[in-house]
Scaffold this active site. Structure first.
Site, PDB file in Angstrom:
ATOM      1  N   ASP A   1       0.853  -1.186   0.000  1.00 46.97           N
ATOM      2  CA  ASP A   1       0.000   0.000   0.000  1.00 46.97           C
ATOM      3  C   ASP A   1       0.892   1.242   0.000  1.00 46.97           C
ATOM      4  O   ASP A   1       1.817   1.345   0.807  1.00 46.97           O
ATOM      5  CB  ASP A   1      -0.886   0.014   1.243  1.00 46.97           C
ATOM      6  CG  ASP A   1      -2.339   0.298   0.917  1.00 46.97           C
ATOM      7  OD1 ASP A   1      -2.571   1.273   0.185  1.00 46.97           O
ATOM      8  OD2 ASP A   1      -3.214  -0.437   1.370  1.00 46.97           O
ATOM      9  N   GLU A  53      -6.252   3.772  -6.275  1.00 50.85           N
ATOM     10  CA  GLU A  53      -7.574   3.964  -5.686  1.00 50.85           C
ATOM     11  C   GLU A  53      -8.027   5.363  -6.067  1.00 50.85           C
ATOM     12  O   GLU A  53      -7.443   6.357  -5.630  1.00 50.85           O
ATOM     13  CB  GLU A  53      -7.526   3.822  -4.163  1.00 50.85           C
ATOM     14  CG  GLU A  53      -8.904   3.963  -3.537  1.00 50.85           C
ATOM     15  CD  GLU A  53      -8.862   4.107  -2.029  1.00 50.85           C
ATOM     16  OE1 GLU A  53      -9.820   3.680  -1.364  1.00 50.85           O
ATOM     17  OE2 GLU A  53      -7.867   4.650  -1.497  1.00 50.85           O
ATOM     18  N   HIS A  98     -11.115  -3.530   2.743  1.00 49.66           N
ATOM     19  CA  HIS A  98     -11.098  -3.060   4.128  1.00 49.66           C
ATOM     20  C   HIS A  98     -11.986  -1.849   4.351  1.00 49.66           C
ATOM     21  O   HIS A  98     -12.228  -1.463   5.505  1.00 49.66           O
ATOM     22  CB  HIS A  98      -9.658  -2.719   4.537  1.00 49.66           C
ATOM     23  CG  HIS A  98      -9.086  -1.571   3.765  1.00 49.66           C
ATOM     24  ND1 HIS A  98      -8.779  -1.658   2.422  1.00 49.66           N
ATOM     25  CD2 HIS A  98      -8.790  -0.308   4.126  1.00 49.66           C
ATOM     26  CE1 HIS A  98      -8.315  -0.490   2.000  1.00 49.66           C
ATOM     27  NE2 HIS A  98      -8.309   0.345   3.023  1.00 49.66           N
ATOM     28  N   ASP A  99     -12.490  -1.233   3.276  1.00 52.90           N
ATOM     29  CA  ASP A  99     -13.346  -0.054   3.383  1.00 52.90           C
ATOM     30  C   ASP A  99     -14.806  -0.354   3.072  1.00 52.90           C
ATOM     31  O   ASP A  99     -15.619   0.574   3.005  1.00 52.90           O
ATOM     32  CB  ASP A  99     -12.865   1.043   2.429  1.00 52.90           C
ATOM     33  CG  ASP A  99     -11.629   1.769   2.936  1.00 52.90           C
ATOM     34  OD1 ASP A  99     -11.431   1.792   4.164  1.00 52.90           O
ATOM     35  OD2 ASP A  99     -10.874   2.300   2.109  1.00 52.90           O
TER      36      ASP A  99
END
Length: 552
Positions: free
Chosen positions: A97, A253, A326-327
């Site tokens: 990330d 993203e 994860h969101d």
């Protein structure tokens, strides 16, 4: 063009919740290493590792204090090096990330920046004077409230599109970009295989920082900053300076991205990134100015969005395929049916629908088990800053009652995806011997990896089969896409085509039996996969949440 990252399946690990190896209730790198054979058996090609950098942990590691060190809770740099080595031994690549829209307010750059207006690091961040005793504009934080924090030391505000402990970097400063590129090269020279770039579409702010349209809480969406005037220039520079020198995978993203913008971010000319995450399909069950609802999916809307991206990027750019991360809350509770009767069936159906499309599929930890949303009882069960802030702000303003807000959080909160991975039926689902940092979903005794790995009809083995098919059939990776039955409220069906070969994908999003007639051209085809035991397609009906794929 054929390339490895198009043919790969990615598995996302949220390290805090994956596996605890040292008994402190927090997942760590050692725990990940202990479970690599599980990932190898599943058959994935790439691990995307959510942040493990040194961080004070205000936003679960997305607030970075030191880009070249590891969070002590997760282990050491030696542990990381061993993880990388062990992954590569198993033929699995590692994507890190990259969080460079903002840092922690404890990062050395920010500590210097806030000292004085003439500090050499002042312009590493975005500082402005207030207006009439208020914030410089009406921009809102993703985590509720204003996107500005007053700092009395220099009598100015700094911008934070997320937590106030996550000040935004000023990418218009060339020194910032050089620092970021040097850090990226440092990790790539270690041998990692790419980057997932957090909120990368936000790095270039609108000139003049104008007000935006207000949402339900009175602030403009943090997306008001998305796709700014210099974002493509900066990513092209990043590509020239860093990315083009390595055989890696890059995914951005991109909040607020349009189809046209995505075609630039992920253009097949290779000038920026390999692919983007877009979230239009994740907003399909929300309201334009408020994500906190329990509105249910209307399937034709989802089909319209998915088809727009499948057709719109075909031959131009590359799709990322995901339901969970994860969101996001758990997809089987959101678009499927998490009751005992249909949970596994609908989890397999949703996997079929996604994995047969064109693009690189992402599996979020526990998705391959059909893990569900969590029966949180009170606001004190939550750990997610976004959920907690929204609860107090929206109930405090009387917009929602406490009961309404808890209902919405149980449906939409990010913490639904962040409870510990369910490994077995032992204490705390085999995640940790200590009390976990966040509650374990109480259904772990029925939903866990040990049971599913041993049972050949499980969701785990279905995912394994889907991944194997993608590796074996080029049409799944490279075929074109055509939607069937666009207005049907219950059936998602589409055809993939590559040369003379065709693939029919049929998925029922409904809990009752439906009439369905197989197209004539597929009646002599081979059923590659089905979530019902029979592989024969002679019936004129679809069973509840049925999915099948026919190769012709």
């Amino acid at each position: 063009m054929k390339i490895w990252w198009k043919e790969s399946v990615v598995y996302q690990i949220y390290p805090r919740s994956f596996c605890d190896s040292n008994g402190d209730g927090i997942g760590d790198i050692g725990g990940i290493i202990n479970k690599l054979d599980y990932l190898k058996e599943l058959g994935i090609d790439v691990v995307w590792l959510s942040p493990v950098y040194d961080s004070p942990n205000d936003d679960n590691g997305y607030d970075i204090r030191d880009y070249r060190d590891i969070m002590k809770e997760f282990g050491t740099m030696e542990d990381f090096d061993r993880l990388l080595e062990e992954l590569h031994k198993r033929g699995i690549k590692l994507v890190m990330d990259l969080v460079v829209n903002h840092t922690s307010d404890e990062h050395p750059w920010f500590l210097e920046s806030r000292k004085s207006k003439d500090n050499p690091y002042r312009d590493y961040y975005i500082w402005r004077d207030g207006k009439d005793g208020k914030e410089p504009n009406n921009w809102g934080s993703c985590f509720s409230g204003p996107a500005w924090k007053y700092d009395k030391e220099t009598d100015q505000y700094f911008l934070h599109l997320f937590s106030e402990k996550q000040p935004d970097l000023n990418w218009d400063n060339g020194k910032v970009r050089t620092e970021v590129y040097d850090m990226m090269k440092w990790w790539l020279d270690k041998g990692i295989d790419g980057f997932r770039m957090d909120v990368i579409s936000l790095i270039s702010k609108q000139e003049g920082l104008p007000d935006g349209p207000a949402m339900i809480n009175g602030y403009a969406s943090f997306n008001v900053s998305a796709n700014g005037p210099n974002v493509h220039e900066y990513l092209k520079e990043m590509n020239r300076e860093v990315l083009s020198g390595y055989d890696i995978m890059t995914v951005g993203e991109c909040s607020g991205v349009t189809l046209e913008e995505a075609a630039r971010y992920a253009s097949s000319d290779g000038s920026e990134l390999n692919m983007v995450f877009q979230f239009e399909h994740m907003d399909v069950d929300g309201d334009p100015d408020n994500k906190w609802t329990d509105k249910k999916l209307y399937l034709p809307d989802l089909k319209t969005i998915m088809t727009k991206w499948q057709k719109g990027l075909e031959g131009i750019a590359w799709n990322s395929l995901f339901w969970d991360n994860h969101d996001q809350p758990r997809v089987v509770s959101r678009f499927g049916n998490d009751c005992e009767e249909y949970r596994e069936r609908s989890a397999k159906m949703l996997a079929t629908c996604l994995h047969m499309m064109q693009g690189t599929p992402y599996v979020y930890q526990g998705e391959e088990l059909g893990m569900t949303n969590v029966p949180f009882e009170t606001i004190h069960d939550f750990r997610d800053l976004d959920s907690i802030n929204a609860y107090y702000e929206l109930t405090g303003k009387g917009i929602f009652t406490q009961e309404e807000m808890m209902k919405y959080l149980r449906y939409k909160s990010r913490d639904n995806a962040r409870t510990p991975m369910q490994w077995d039926t032992s204490t705390n689902a085999g995640f940790s011997e200590a009390d976990p940092w966040i509650m374990v979903n109480p259904n772990y005794k029925n939903i866990n990896a040990k049971e599913q790995v041993e049972r050949k009809t499980s969701v785990f083995h279905y995912y394994k089969q889907l991944i194997t098919l993608r590796h074996e059939y080029e049409i799944i990776v490279y075929g074109s896409y055509e939607l069937l039955l666009p207005d049907d409220p219950d059936i998602y069906a589409y055809v993939r085509t590559l040369g003379e070969r065709k693939l029919l994908v049929v998925c029922s999003f409904c809990g009752r039996t439906l009439d369905y007639r197989l197209p004539e051209e597929f009646k002599s085809g081979t059923v590659l996969i089905s979530n019902y035991e029979s592989m024969e397609r002679k019936s004129g009906e679809l069973k509840p949440y049925e999915a099948f794929v026919i190769y012709q």
